[in-house]
Write a protein that holds these residues in place. Structure first.
Motif, mmCIF file in Angstrom:
data_model
loop_
_atom_site.group_PDB
_atom_site.id
_atom_site.type_symbol
_atom_site.label_atom_id
_atom_site.label_comp_id
_atom_site.label_asym_id
_atom_site.label_seq_id
_atom_site.Cartn_x
_atom_site.Cartn_y
_atom_site.Cartn_z
ATOM 1 N N ALA B 5 46.705 36.591 44.550
ATOM 2 C CA ALA B 5 45.819 37.582 45.254
ATOM 3 C C ALA B 5 46.918 38.775 45.683
ATOM 4 C CB ALA B 5 45.212 37.100 46.394
ATOM 5 N N THR B 6 48.199 38.373 46.303
ATOM 6 C CA THR B 6 49.126 39.591 46.922
ATOM 7 C C THR B 6 49.910 39.725 45.978
ATOM 8 O OG1 THR B 6 49.663 37.907 48.332
ATOM 9 C CG2 THR B 6 48.182 39.444 49.285
ATOM 10 N N PRO B 7 50.218 40.702 45.255
ATOM 11 C CA PRO B 7 51.235 41.156 44.297
ATOM 12 C C PRO B 7 52.577 41.538 45.289
ATOM 13 C CG PRO B 7 49.834 42.798 44.224
ATOM 14 C CD PRO B 7 49.216 42.034 45.141
ATOM 15 N N PRO B 8 53.798 41.459 45.063
ATOM 16 C CA PRO B 8 54.741 41.502 45.844
ATOM 17 C C PRO B 8 54.675 43.212 46.045
ATOM 18 C CG PRO B 8 55.613 40.868 43.906
ATOM 19 C CD PRO B 8 54.166 40.578 43.773
ATOM 20 N N LEU B 9 55.282 43.662 47.071
ATOM 21 C CA LEU B 9 55.301 44.870 47.684
ATOM 22 C C LEU B 9 56.312 45.891 47.019
ATOM 23 C CD1 LEU B 9 54.266 45.449 51.208
ATOM 24 C CD2 LEU B 9 53.193 46.501 49.221
ATOM 25 N N ARG B 10 56.195 46.633 45.949
ATOM 26 C CA ARG B 10 56.980 47.286 45.510
ATOM 27 C C ARG B 10 56.722 48.874 45.168
ATOM 28 N NH1 ARG B 10 59.290 44.658 39.905
ATOM 29 N NH2 ARG B 10 60.664 46.463 39.742
ATOM 30 N N ALA B 11 57.774 49.553 45.371
ATOM 31 C CA ALA B 11 57.605 51.242 45.415
ATOM 32 C C ALA B 11 57.312 51.255 43.828
ATOM 33 C CB ALA B 11 58.757 51.975 46.100
ATOM 34 N N LYS B 12 56.299 52.336 43.666
ATOM 35 C CA LYS B 12 56.278 52.545 42.480
ATOM 36 C C LYS B 12 57.603 53.643 41.796
ATOM 37 C CE LYS B 12 52.829 55.379 39.368
ATOM 38 N NZ LYS B 12 51.895 56.445 39.363
ATOM 39 N N VAL B 13 57.952 53.226 40.690
ATOM 40 C CA VAL B 13 59.143 54.054 40.021
ATOM 41 C C VAL B 13 58.642 55.146 39.396
ATOM 42 C CG1 VAL B 13 60.925 53.799 38.575
ATOM 43 C CG2 VAL B 13 60.420 51.678 39.865
ATOM 44 N N ARG B 14 59.172 56.271 39.903
ATOM 45 C CA ARG B 14 58.714 57.552 39.156
ATOM 46 C C ARG B 14 59.623 57.795 38.189
ATOM 47 N NH1 ARG B 14 56.860 59.785 44.652
ATOM 48 N NH2 ARG B 14 54.820 58.894 44.575
ATOM 49 N N ARG B 15 59.221 58.653 37.184
ATOM 50 C CA ARG B 15 60.215 59.064 36.155
ATOM 51 C C ARG B 15 61.393 59.803 36.736
ATOM 52 N NH1 ARG B 15 59.028 61.567 30.288
ATOM 53 N NH2 ARG B 15 57.642 62.546 31.515
ATOM 54 N N ALA B 16 60.990 60.902 37.439
ATOM 55 C CA ALA B 16 61.932 61.701 38.117
ATOM 56 C C ALA B 16 63.074 61.022 38.615
ATOM 57 C CB ALA B 16 61.298 62.708 39.157
#
Lengths: 363, 313
Positions: B5-16
């Motif tokens: 149910a809970t995916p690990p918390l990860r910041a979304k990697v932006r291209r910039a």
């Protein structure tokens, strides 16, 4: 700048051709302008001595004006580099403060030339070196080689030293200490000056001729302008520099035989005539064993630079081009141009004849 | 139990972000590559000279090390003298700008100092040879006459002023702007709270600088001095133009025979050098490379050791 120069050259050329043709028309003869209609074309690459650099600039400019289709480049990278490049086949001719010596000539392998072609070495750039000094109110001093060597070796340290005073009676010499200035960089001027000291004052100057000042004594300054500057700005200073740069500084008249001789273009050119050629060389090799202690009135502190080419080039058109260029450099006009542009001493008529014969061999 | 149910918390990697982080890594690697390329070039070109018969080298020294010794000494000696002159002056100027001068004066002075940093070294060389050397010659004469017993002024005086002391003065003028500009920035960053606390405790301005400003800036000052020293070590034009060199190891400041520096020697002799002589000159360059590396490493150690007490972290 460039454009205006080309412009003025073009204007002169046009004016000259108009004049010539109108003259010819007046005389009613057939117009002969074989002078302006040069058929030479191609390019030459040379390199070597930076001392010859200023003269080369003048020669190239004049020669290219007379032969608009010819392109000559000279790289003043230094004598050693010039000889190496020529040996490796990277240039058509070389300018060098010393000729290729017996060993190098015997080893051969000059890649610029056709196989087994001997080389042509011509002493076409003769430049007197003045011994300059800065003492208030004194314009010339008479000195022999031993005294000059003593001053530069640091054994004579004051201007009122008896060694100097005895040769200059009637000159009011101050008790100022002497500061002898030499070149701090590797140079042909130093090599020729130390060669003079070694030959003419062997008991005082026991070092070999070298482009780098061989001893610790004295001050050092960078380049000809550095030496002239140091001598001008100091007091009681003495140095050596290309004679064309002596300016208002006092200059030394050097004892030759039993006469004190100031430098002059004629006297400088005479030293080459007074010296024997190196024996056992090819016909076109006019290498000179400079005799710095001549019997006749010749100024012995000179820098002699050679222009080196091949007797036979692989490409005969290239040979033709080198021949024409060498002919121009040796000619009275060429020598006069160099004297004006670079302050060198024009070669004597006798040397001109020998050089012309040598240049005839180039093909 | 649902484990998915809970995916690990990860910041979304932006291209910039990715582009930027990659470009910084590339930049970091590039400088290492450049450094390595220079080192490889120096070592490869030096080997022939190191292996060659020393009699083939200019002046026929007894060994390559006899040739490079006086040059290495001269390099360090000239740079040390320059730093000795420049350091106190620079710190003084920086403190004046940051803590003593009225704001408008400080700003103007800052501009002038930065301007001084932009003057090319060949201009400093001309100034040294045309103005400074003739000017200091009588002073050197006086020094030698009166303090000749002191080893630094022993022997006979130079008649042209082209001595290592003159070179050191010109070098000092050249590195003052660097050290000043950096120290000024550092002093300005002293926490105002520290300064006000010191003043509130009854410290005079001098004591405040001693207690708050200097300790805070110590690591930075050392860095600034090392940058200045680096420039002095590598300076070529001024030495070539002004110095009257000789192949000696001598501490004398006012004589004619001065040890040359590695960079100055290369500039003077490269134009006419050929064959093994070029390798020998490049080998001296390798020595200079090693010297600067050692000095910078030492400086880094000092900076790191002091950092803990600086209050900067």
């Amino acid at each position: 700048m460039r454009f205006t120069r080309f412009g003025s050259v073009a204007a002169v050329a046009i004016a000259a051709s108009v004049l010539l043709s109108s003259c010819a028309a007046n005389e009613g003869g057939t117009p002969t302008d074989d002078e302006s209609a040069s058929t030479l074309s191609g390019s030459l690459v040379g390199g070597g001595s930076s001392a010859v650099g200023a003269a080369q600039e003048t020669w190239i400019a004049e020669f290219q004006t007379a032969n608009p289709d010819v392109d000559i480049a000279y790289d003043p990278a230094g004598s050693g580099a010039g000889r190496e490049t020529f040996l490796a086949g990277g240039s058509d001719f070389a300018g060098t403060d010393r000729a290729f010596d017996d060993e190098e000539v015997a080893a051969g392998g000059f890649a610029s030339c056709a196989p087994d072609s001997p080389i042509v070495q011509l002493p076409l750039y003769i430049s007197p070196i003045a011994v300059i000094f800065n003492l208030e109110g004194i314009d010339t001093l008479d000195l022999d080689a031993e005294t000059i060597a003593g001053i530069f070796a640091g054994t004579i340290t004051s201007w009122d030293d008896p060694a100097i005073a005895d040769q200059n009676e009637g000159v009011e010499l101050p008790a100022t200490p002497i500061t002898a200035v030499h070149r701090s960089d590797d140079s042909g001027t130093t090599e020729n000056f130390t060669d003079y000291l070694a030959q003419a004052a062997p008991t005082t100057w026991t070092y070999e001729a070298d482009g780098v000042w061989p001893i610790e004594a004295g001050e050092a300054a960078q380049g000809t302008s550095g030496v002239v500057d140091a001598v001008t700005n100091g007091t009681g200073t003495i140095g050596y520099a290309d004679a064309s740069r002596a300016g208002d500084l006092g200059t030394v008249s050097v004892l030759v035989g039993d006469e004190y001789l100031p430098f002059s273009p004629e006297a400088a050119a005479a030293i080459v005539d007074a010296s024997p050629f190196v024996e056992g060389r090819a016909e076109g090799d006019l290498s000179i064993e400079l005799d710095r202690t001549p019997d006749e009135a010749a100024y012995p502190v000179v820098l002699v630079a050679y222009l080196v080419g091949c007797e036979t080039y692989e490409d005969s058109a290239q040979g033709e081009l080198v021949k024409e260029y060498f002919t121009y450099m040796a000619s009275p006009e060429g020598q006069e141009a160099a004297a004006e542009g670079a302050g060198s001493a024009p070669i004597s008529d006798a040397l001109f004849e020998k050089a012309s014969a040598a240049i005839e061999l180039i093909k | 139990m649902t484990t998915t149910a809970t995916p690990p918390l990860r910041a979304k990697v932006r291209r910039a972000d990715r582009v930027f982080s990659t470009s910084t890594v590339v930049a970091g690697i590039l400088i290492l590559v450049a450094l390595a390329a220079v080192a490889v070039f120096l070592i490869a070109q030096s080997i022939p000279a190191l292996l060659a018969d020393p009699s083939e080298l200019k002046g026929s020294p007894s060994s390559f090390w006899a040739y490079v010794g006086p040059l290495a000494f001269g390099t360090v000696w000239a740079a040390f003298l320059a730093l000795l002159i420049a350091f106190p002056i620079s710190i003084g100027i920086a403190l004046f700008i940051s803590h003593y001068a009225p704001r408008r004066v400080a700003q103007g002075l800052g501009y002038v100092i930065d301007l001084l940093a932009a003057v090319p070294s060949v201009v400093f060389g001309l100034w040294g040879i045309k103005v400074l050397a003739p000017m200091v010659t009588p002073f050197y004469g006086w020094l030698v006459d009166n303090f000749g017993w002191f080893p630094l002024f022993a022997g006979s005086v130079s008649g042209t002023g082209k001595t290592i002391l003159t070179v050191a003065i010109v070098l000092a003028v050249m590195i003052i702007p660097i050290i000043t500009a950096l120290s000024r920035e550092i002093f300005l960053q002293t926490p105002v709270l520290h300064e006000e606390a010191a003043l509130a405790l009854g410290a005079t301005r001098l004591e405040m600088i001693q207690m708050a400003v200097l300790p805070f800036g110590r690591a930075g000052i050392v860095s600034a001095a090392m940058l200045g020293l680096g420039r002095a070590l590598g300076e070529t034009m001024v030495v070539a133009m002004v110095l009257s060199p000789a192949p000696v190891i001598s501490f004398v400041l006012t004589g004619s025979a001065n040890p040359s520096t590695i960079a100055g020697n290369i500039a003077l002799n490269f134009p006419e050098a050929h064959g093994i002589e070029i390798n020998a000159l490049i080998a001296t360059g390798l020595i200079l490379f090693a010297i600067t590396l050692v000095i910078n490493s030492v400086a880094r150690v000092i900076v790191n050791r002091r950092k803990a007490f600086s209050g900067a972290n």
